[in-house]
Scaffold this motif. Structure first.
Motif, PDB file in Angstrom:
ATOM      1  N   TYR A  12       0.702  -1.281  -0.095  1.00 38.61           N
ATOM      2  CA  TYR A  12       0.055  -0.024   0.182  1.00 38.61           C
ATOM      3  C   TYR A  12       1.015   1.193   0.085  1.00 38.61           C
ATOM      4  O   TYR A  12       2.252   1.290   0.401  1.00 38.61           O
ATOM      5  CB  TYR A  12      -0.819  -0.031   1.020  1.00 38.61           C
ATOM      6  N   ASP A  13       0.218   2.438  -0.373  1.00 36.19           N
ATOM      7  CA  ASP A  13       0.878   3.624  -0.409  1.00 36.19           C
ATOM      8  C   ASP A  13       0.893   4.392   1.030  1.00 36.19           C
ATOM      9  O   ASP A  13      -0.152   4.498   1.770  1.00 36.19           O
ATOM     10  CB  ASP A  13       0.054   4.562  -1.195  1.00 36.19           C
ATOM     11  N   GLY A  14       2.270   4.263   1.493  1.00 33.46           N
ATOM     12  CA  GLY A  14       2.475   4.599   2.945  1.00 33.46           C
ATOM     13  C   GLY A  14       1.931   6.019   3.176  1.00 33.46           C
ATOM     14  O   GLY A  14       1.844   6.496   4.494  1.00 33.46           O
ATOM     15  N   GLY A  15       1.830   6.931   2.291  1.00 37.40           N
ATOM     16  CA  GLY A  15       1.567   8.418   2.429  1.00 37.40           C
ATOM     17  C   GLY A  15       0.000   8.733   2.117  1.00 37.40           C
ATOM     18  O   GLY A  15      -0.221   9.951   1.810  1.00 37.40           O
ATOM     19  N   CYS A  16      -0.676   7.637   2.166  1.00 45.81           N
ATOM     20  CA  CYS A  16      -1.935   7.870   1.477  1.00 45.81           C
ATOM     21  C   CYS A  16      -3.049   7.707   2.588  1.00 45.81           C
ATOM     22  O   CYS A  16      -3.216   6.567   3.237  1.00 45.81           O
ATOM     23  CB  CYS A  16      -2.387   7.237   0.319  1.00 45.81           C
ATOM     24  N   GLY A  17      -4.040   8.636   2.962  1.00 45.54           N
ATOM     25  CA  GLY A  17      -5.007   8.149   4.297  1.00 45.54           C
ATOM     26  C   GLY A  17      -6.055   7.159   3.730  1.00 45.54           C
ATOM     27  O   GLY A  17      -6.593   6.301   4.716  1.00 45.54           O
ATOM     28  N   LEU A  18      -6.402   7.207   2.569  1.00 42.83           N
ATOM     29  CA  LEU A  18      -7.324   6.171   2.107  1.00 42.83           C
ATOM     30  C   LEU A  18      -6.830   4.970   2.128  1.00 42.83           C
ATOM     31  O   LEU A  18      -7.535   3.978   2.446  1.00 42.83           O
ATOM     32  CB  LEU A  18      -7.966   6.398   0.548  1.00 42.83           C
ATOM     33  N   CYS A  19      -5.601   4.649   1.579  1.00 42.07           N
ATOM     34  CA  CYS A  19      -4.762   3.398   1.635  1.00 42.07           C
ATOM     35  C   CYS A  19      -4.724   2.794   2.898  1.00 42.07           C
ATOM     36  O   CYS A  19      -4.731   1.697   3.237  1.00 42.07           O
ATOM     37  CB  CYS A  19      -3.416   3.529   1.053  1.00 42.07           C
ATOM     38  N   HIS A  20      -4.409   3.833   3.785  1.00 40.49           N
ATOM     39  CA  HIS A  20      -4.376   3.400   5.308  1.00 40.49           C
ATOM     40  C   HIS A  20      -5.577   2.865   5.780  1.00 40.49           C
ATOM     41  O   HIS A  20      -5.688   1.685   6.519  1.00 40.49           O
ATOM     42  CB  HIS A  20      -3.962   4.704   6.020  1.00 40.49           C
ATOM     43  N   ALA A  21      -6.842   3.526   5.388  1.00 42.60           N
ATOM     44  CA  ALA A  21      -8.265   3.322   5.998  1.00 42.60           C
ATOM     45  C   ALA A  21      -8.369   1.869   5.291  1.00 42.60           C
ATOM     46  O   ALA A  21      -9.115   0.884   5.832  1.00 42.60           O
ATOM     47  CB  ALA A  21      -8.956   4.103   5.421  1.00 42.60           C
ATOM     48  N   ALA A  22      -7.913   1.510   3.929  1.00 40.36           N
ATOM     49  CA  ALA A  22      -8.066   0.246   3.491  1.00 40.36           C
ATOM     50  C   ALA A  22      -7.457  -0.947   4.049  1.00 40.36           C
ATOM     51  O   ALA A  22      -8.000  -2.086   4.236  1.00 40.36           O
ATOM     52  CB  ALA A  22      -7.904   0.377   1.920  1.00 40.36           C
ATOM     53  N   VAL A  23      -6.252  -0.510   4.466  1.00 42.80           N
ATOM     54  CA  VAL A  23      -5.338  -1.691   4.978  1.00 42.80           C
ATOM     55  C   VAL A  23      -5.989  -1.800   6.379  1.00 42.80           C
ATOM     56  O   VAL A  23      -6.066  -2.995   6.840  1.00 42.80           O
ATOM     57  CB  VAL A  23      -3.892  -0.959   5.256  1.00 42.80           C
ATOM     58  N   ARG A  24      -6.414  -0.906   7.209  1.00 36.78           N
ATOM     59  CA  ARG A  24      -7.151  -1.200   8.576  1.00 36.78           C
ATOM     60  C   ARG A  24      -8.428  -1.956   8.387  1.00 36.78           C
ATOM     61  O   ARG A  24      -8.684  -3.022   9.141  1.00 36.78           O
ATOM     62  CB  ARG A  24      -7.388   0.464   9.209  1.00 36.78           C
ATOM     63  N   PHE A  25      -9.101  -1.626   7.236  1.00 32.61           N
ATOM     64  CA  PHE A  25     -10.531  -2.459   7.052  1.00 32.61           C
ATOM     65  C   PHE A  25     -10.134  -3.910   6.884  1.00 32.61           C
ATOM     66  O   PHE A  25     -10.514  -4.861   7.241  1.00 32.61           O
ATOM     67  CB  PHE A  25     -11.053  -1.869   5.727  1.00 32.61           C
ATOM     68  N   VAL A  26      -8.954  -4.042   5.933  1.00 32.10           N
ATOM     69  CA  VAL A  26      -8.886  -5.624   5.626  1.00 32.10           C
ATOM     70  C   VAL A  26      -8.170  -6.218   6.828  1.00 32.10           C
ATOM     71  O   VAL A  26      -8.589  -7.208   7.163  1.00 32.10           O
ATOM     72  CB  VAL A  26      -7.757  -5.506   4.213  1.00 32.10           C
TER      73      VAL A  26
END
Length: 137
Positions: A12-26
């Motif tokens: 994932y893109d470590g500098g992206c808030g949406l990517c962080h949300a997606a990772v937390r969700f998964v």
């Protein structure tokens, strides 16, 4: 290319808030713990993903246990299948939508994500301690 036996890797893109949300969700919904996480361009990514001919997206990239590299909507569908349960139904629904439409929507969201979501404080999403051991550098 290689992946650990039976594990799916989500880069994932470590500098992206949406990517962080997606990772937390998964991470929260992966009850079997078969998905590991690492930032794009990080140590684990560079070790497992050799240079490929075409550029990879800078948002989410999935490496399957069979060493298939998935991007865009195909990556999202694979992750939903991995989560199982009712998430598998969402994956089945997405599979009947033309890939060009799904990828187009994915690309649109990826294009505006940095304007809509605040950048995270660090490369790794903030997660409960029990999930942190599934993250690689």
């Amino acid at each position: 290319m290689g992946a650990d036996q039976g594990l799916t890797r989500l880069f994932y893109d470590g500098g992206c808030g949406l990517c962080h949300a997606a990772v937390r969700f998964v991470a929260r919904h992966d009850v079997k713990g078969h998905i590991r996480f690492a930032p794009l361009g990080g140590e684990t990514f560079l070790r497992l993903i050799p240079a490929v001919g075409s550029p990879l997206p800078d948002s989410l990239v999935v490496l399957t246990p069979e060493s298939r590299l998935l991007v865009r909507s195909e990556a999202v569908i694979h992750l939903l299948i991995c989560l199982g349960g009712s998430w598998g139904l969402w994956a089945a629904l997405l599979k009947v939508v033309p890939r060009s439409l799904c990828d187009g929507l994915y690309d649109l969201v990826a294009k505006v994500r940095r304007h809509l979501f605040r950048p995270p404080a660090g490369v790794c999403p903030v997660l409960p301690t029990r999930l942190r051991d599934r993250f690689d550098p």
